[in-house]
Motif scaffolding. Structure first.
Motif, PDB file in Angstrom:
ATOM      1  N   TYR A 288       0.830  -1.211   0.000  1.00 27.75           N
ATOM      2  CA  TYR A 288       0.000   0.000   0.000  1.00 27.75           C
ATOM      3  C   TYR A 288       0.865   1.261   0.000  1.00 27.75           C
ATOM      4  N   GLN A 289       1.922   1.256   0.807  1.00 22.16           N
ATOM      5  CA  GLN A 289       2.826   2.410   0.831  1.00 22.16           C
ATOM      6  C   GLN A 289       3.508   2.596  -0.524  1.00 22.16           C
ATOM      7  N   THR A 290       3.917   1.484  -1.139  1.00 18.31           N
ATOM      8  CA  THR A 290       4.539   1.570  -2.461  1.00 18.31           C
ATOM      9  C   THR A 290       3.553   2.119  -3.479  1.00 18.31           C
ATOM     10  N   TRP A 291       2.310   1.678  -3.391  1.00 18.82           N
ATOM     11  CA  TRP A 291       1.270   2.160  -4.299  1.00 18.82           C
ATOM     12  C   TRP A 291       1.075   3.665  -4.148  1.00 18.82           C
ATOM     13  N   LEU A 292       1.021   4.153  -2.928  1.00 20.21           N
ATOM     14  CA  LEU A 292       0.871   5.590  -2.702  1.00 20.21           C
ATOM     15  C   LEU A 292       2.032   6.362  -3.340  1.00 20.21           C
ATOM     16  N   LYS A 293       3.249   5.865  -3.151  1.00 19.45           N
ATOM     17  CA  LYS A 293       4.425   6.546  -3.694  1.00 19.45           C
ATOM     18  C   LYS A 293       4.425   6.510  -5.225  1.00 19.45           C
ATOM     19  N   ASP A 294       4.031   5.381  -5.797  1.00 22.66           N
ATOM     20  CA  ASP A 294       4.002   5.269  -7.257  1.00 22.66           C
ATOM     21  C   ASP A 294       2.970   6.226  -7.861  1.00 22.66           C
ATOM     22  N   VAL A 295       1.793   6.299  -7.224  1.00 22.14           N
ATOM     23  CA  VAL A 295       0.749   7.198  -7.729  1.00 22.14           C
ATOM     24  C   VAL A 295       1.205   8.645  -7.624  1.00 22.14           C
ATOM     25  N   LYS A 296       1.824   9.006  -6.510  1.00 20.51           N
ATOM     26  CA  LYS A 296       2.307  10.380  -6.322  1.00 20.51           C
ATOM     27  C   LYS A 296       3.378  10.728  -7.354  1.00 20.51           C
ATOM     28  N   GLU A 297       4.283   9.782  -7.590  1.00 22.84           N
ATOM     29  CA  GLU A 297       5.335  10.014  -8.575  1.00 22.84           C
ATOM     30  C   GLU A 297       4.741  10.233  -9.964  1.00 22.84           C
ATOM     31  N   PHE A 298       3.690   9.464 -10.281  1.00 21.38           N
ATOM     32  CA  PHE A 298       3.051   9.624 -11.580  1.00 21.38           C
ATOM     33  C   PHE A 298       2.351  10.975 -11.685  1.00 21.38           C
ATOM     34  N   VAL A 299       1.640  11.359 -10.631  1.00 25.65           N
ATOM     35  CA  VAL A 299       0.922  12.635 -10.641  1.00 25.65           C
ATOM     36  C   VAL A 299       1.897  13.808 -10.755  1.00 25.65           C
TER      37      VAL A 299
END
Length: 301
Positions: A288-299
Motif C-alpha cells: 500500500y505504501q509503495t502504491w501511494l508513492k508510485d501514484v504520487k510520482e506519476f501525478v
C-alpha cells in the motif's frame, strides 16, 4: 488484530472526508459527464461545435487538481510511515522466519507469497495471497451469528475500495469492547499446498489458515505435477478435466486425521497458521505504501 487496529487508525481521522468523497462519486455516477453526453447529443451547428471545443477548454486551467492530490498523497505516505515506525515485527513472524525450514519468496508488487522447502525427496510449496484481505467479507463468515446477535452493527460490505472491508472493520471496533472483539476476528487466509515427488506427480491441498489452525478443504492428487502447480492457464484448464479425488470432508474421519498429520509432519502446522495472517498484514501495508508513492510520482511527473 493488527490489521483492524491499523485500519481504524487509518480511517478514523478521515471518516468525514471519505463520506463526502463517496457522496461525490455517487452523484457523479448518477449524472453522466458532460463529455459523455456531448458525444451522443446531436450538434445543431458547426458554430456550436466550435464554441464548445475552443472557448470552454481554453478558459479551464490545466491540471488544477494535481497539486492538491499530490499534497494529499504525501500526507497519506507520512501517516502510513508513522504507523510503521510505531509497530514492531510480530513475534509469530520473527520466530517463523528464524526457525522454520521454509524459504520465503516475496516479490515486491506481487500479491502472492510463496513458502518452499525440501522434505526428503519431496518439494513442498505453500502459496497465499494478500488478495484475501481485499476480498474478505466478514458478514459472509458470520451471517448466522449476526442474525442471532445485534442487528444494528453496520455491515462492512457497504464499503468499497481496496481497503474497504478492513476500514469498516476498524470503524465497527470503535463502538465498544464487545463489538471490537468480534470485529478483530482474523481474516481467513487461503493456502494452496503442493507436495511433489520426482516422476510421481503431486498432491495439491487447498486449506485455510484461520484462528491459528489449518483447516483442510480439499486433498487432490495429480499424476502430472504441472497440473497441481497450475502455473499456466493451460495447466489450470487441464486440471479441471481430471478427477482429483472426493471432497475432504466426505472422507473417513480417521483418514482425515492421518492426512492432517501428514501435512503437520511437513511443516504445515499451527505456527504456519499464525504466521500467514500476520505476514499478509505486513505485506499489504508495504504494498500500500509503495502504491501511494508510485501514484504520487506519476501525478508529479
Amino acid at each position: 488484530m493488527m490489521m483492524s487496529l491499523r485500519a481504524a487508525a487509518r480511517s478514523a481521522p478521515r471518516a468525514l472526508t471519505r463520506l463526502s468523497s463517496t457522496a461525490i462519486r455517487q452523484s457523479r455516477a448518477a449524472q453522466p459527464s458532460s463529455l459523455l453526453k456531448s458525444s451522443w447529443a446531436p450538434l445543431r451547428s458547426t458554430q456550436f461545435a466550435s464554441a464548445f471545443s475552443t472557448s470552454q477548454f481554453r478558459q479551464a486551467p490545466a491540471a488544477e487538481v494535481d497539486e492538491e492530490l499530490s499534497v494529499k498523497l504525501e500526507s497519506e505516505i507520512e501517516f502510513e510511515g508513522q504507523m510503521k515506525e510505531n509497530e514492531q515485527l510480530p513475534a509469530s513472524v520473527k520466530d517463523f522466519l528464524e526457525n522454520s525450514p521454509f524459504e520465503l519468496q516475496d516479490t515486491p508488487g506481487k500479491e502472492d507469497v510463496t513458502l518452499t522447502r525440501k522434505f526428503g525427496n519431496e518439494t513442498i510449496t505453500v502459496t497465499f495471497s494478500i488478495s484475501d484481505l481485499a476480498n474478505y467479507e466478514p458478514d459472509d463468515a458470520y451471517n448466522e451469528d449476526a442474525a442471532l446477535g445485534d442487528e444494528d452493527i453496520p455491515s462492512s460490505s457497504e464499503a468499497s475500495g481496496r481497503h474497504a472491508s478492513s476500514q469498516a472493520e476498524g470503524e465497527e471496533g470503535l463502538g465498544g469492547e464487545g463489538e471490537a472483539e468480534e470485529a478483530e476476528a482474523p481474516v481467513p487466509c487461503r493456502l494452496n499446498i503442493v507436495v511433489e515427488k520426482p516422476g510421481k506427480g503431486a498432491l495439491n491441498i487447498e486449506a485455510l489458515a484461520q484462528d491459528g489452525s489449518i483447516l483442510v478443504e480439499n486433498f487432490y492428487y495429480f499424476k502430472d505435477a504441472k497440473l497441481a502447480r497450475g502455473e499456466s492457464a493451460d495447466a489450470a484448464h487441464a486440471a479441471q478435466d481430471v478427477y482429483p479425488g472426493p471432497p475432504f470432508g466426505s472422507l473417513d474421519e480417521d483418514l482425515q486425521i492421518l492426512m492432517e498429520r501428514y501435512l503437520e509432519e511437513r511443516g504445515v502446522t499451527q505456527a504456519l497458521a499464525v504466521f500467514v495472517p500476520d505476514y499478509m498484514d505486513i505485506k499489504e501495508q508495504r504494498e500500500y505504501q509503495t502504491w501511494l508513492k508510485d501514484v504520487k510520482e506519476f501525478v508529479d511527473a
